[in-house]
Design an enzyme around this catalytic site. Sequence first.
Site, PDB file in Angstrom:
ATOM      1  N   HIS A  48      20.508 -31.163  43.932  1.00  0.00           N
ATOM      2  CA  HIS A  48      20.448 -29.895  44.543  1.00  0.00           C
ATOM      3  C   HIS A  48      21.064 -28.678  43.412  1.00  0.00           C
ATOM      4  O   HIS A  48      21.976 -29.185  42.655  1.00  0.00           O
ATOM      5  CB  HIS A  48      21.713 -30.032  45.638  1.00  0.00           C
ATOM      6  CG  HIS A  48      22.200 -28.591  46.100  1.00  0.00           C
ATOM      7  ND1 HIS A  48      23.585 -28.320  45.972  1.00  0.00           N
ATOM      8  CD2 HIS A  48      21.580 -27.557  46.827  1.00  0.00           C
ATOM      9  CE1 HIS A  48      23.667 -27.044  46.591  1.00  0.00           C
ATOM     10  NE2 HIS A  48      22.365 -26.701  47.042  1.00  0.00           N
ATOM     11  N   HIS A  92      22.476 -18.874  40.972  1.00  0.00           N
ATOM     12  CA  HIS A  92      23.205 -19.183  42.071  1.00  0.00           C
ATOM     13  C   HIS A  92      23.632 -18.233  42.785  1.00  0.00           C
ATOM     14  O   HIS A  92      24.563 -17.570  42.486  1.00  0.00           O
ATOM     15  CB  HIS A  92      24.680 -20.228  41.503  1.00  0.00           C
ATOM     16  CG  HIS A  92      25.127 -21.090  42.641  1.00  0.00           C
ATOM     17  ND1 HIS A  92      25.517 -20.640  43.729  1.00  0.00           N
ATOM     18  CD2 HIS A  92      25.055 -22.436  42.761  1.00  0.00           C
ATOM     19  CE1 HIS A  92      25.843 -21.656  44.513  1.00  0.00           C
ATOM     20  NE2 HIS A  92      25.520 -22.915  44.013  1.00  0.00           N
TER      21      HIS A  92
END
Length: 357
Positions: A48, A92
Amino acid sequence: MFLAAQVALSLFLPISSAATSGRRATTCNGFSDLCGRSYGNITFVGAHDSYAVGVNNLFTDQDYDVTQQLNDGIRMLQMQAHNNSGTIQLCHTSCSLFNGGTLQSYLQSVKSWINSNPNDVVSLLIVNSDGFAPSQYDTVFKAVGLDTLSYSPPSATTINTAWPSLGSMIDSGKRLVTFMDTGANFNSVPYIIDEFTNMWETAFDVTDTTFDCNVNRSKGDTSTELFLINHFLDKIVLGEDAPDPEDANVTNSVSGTGSLGAQVQTCVAAQGRSPNFMLVDFYEFGGGSVFQVAATANGVTYNPSTPVPSPRSTGTATGTTSSTSKPNNAISQFGVRELIIPAVLSLSLLGGWMAVL
């Protein structure tokens, strides 16, 4: 002359047999037993936010870079793609919080690894956060040379039982499978595959240890789609979900409450089959347990030639930060002011911080 013809025929037959068998690869993704198995009938471990690498940073999910991830057995690489001044950048949530570099640079590392490991099939899962067109990704793939290694399915939708075997994919040289969560267009770039018409997912950003196997996102027939479990535990930090390395040993473990193994068994009971992909954070926590879970699901024995590296992030495995790594947390990297900017903070908390500043 007859003897010569027999010799010639004996030399020709094995070559002909191999050429028409459809599979010459004898080891596929590390196991001979997987060569004849359909891609849609195998469980792969995925990283992930695979690009979000760093030590003790609130916005990183992995300790080791993509090359090490692949060396250790990760076979799906998930990433968030963002628009940074027209460039596809891996960030992110926001490039101001964590910038993992350009997609092109990242894919160059993936391409180098694939070239050095000709008996492996790798998958990508791109979260197309800012809506780039498939043609823009195609430009990057071509610049790196991954377009020629990419598998294109025969149609926009492929049921789980219709995927080719790993062996045939390796033999054909089409060893990269790329899914995209939104914006894929089969007619434009056929090797960028629409995720949710071909795969469904469980819930993500889970903050407790109740990992179920319910459908969270899908656009297709979930009974015939591939499926992916999001098995990474988050914690709440300043009102935001953040990775939880402190509990990663338990989260990544083979058995027990909240473990990866337990969620796989939940899926087997609920869906009648194991998940195709298991996305995890800090995959090395557990000493290879995530790969052991995958091996068990695939009916093979996990017996690595080298162990996975030790965790770098602070967690229950070590209790300390690596002495060779400088702490790289959100406060030290970005400063307190940038950390508290998100509007998710309550007015009282924001007021308290502003008083300090």
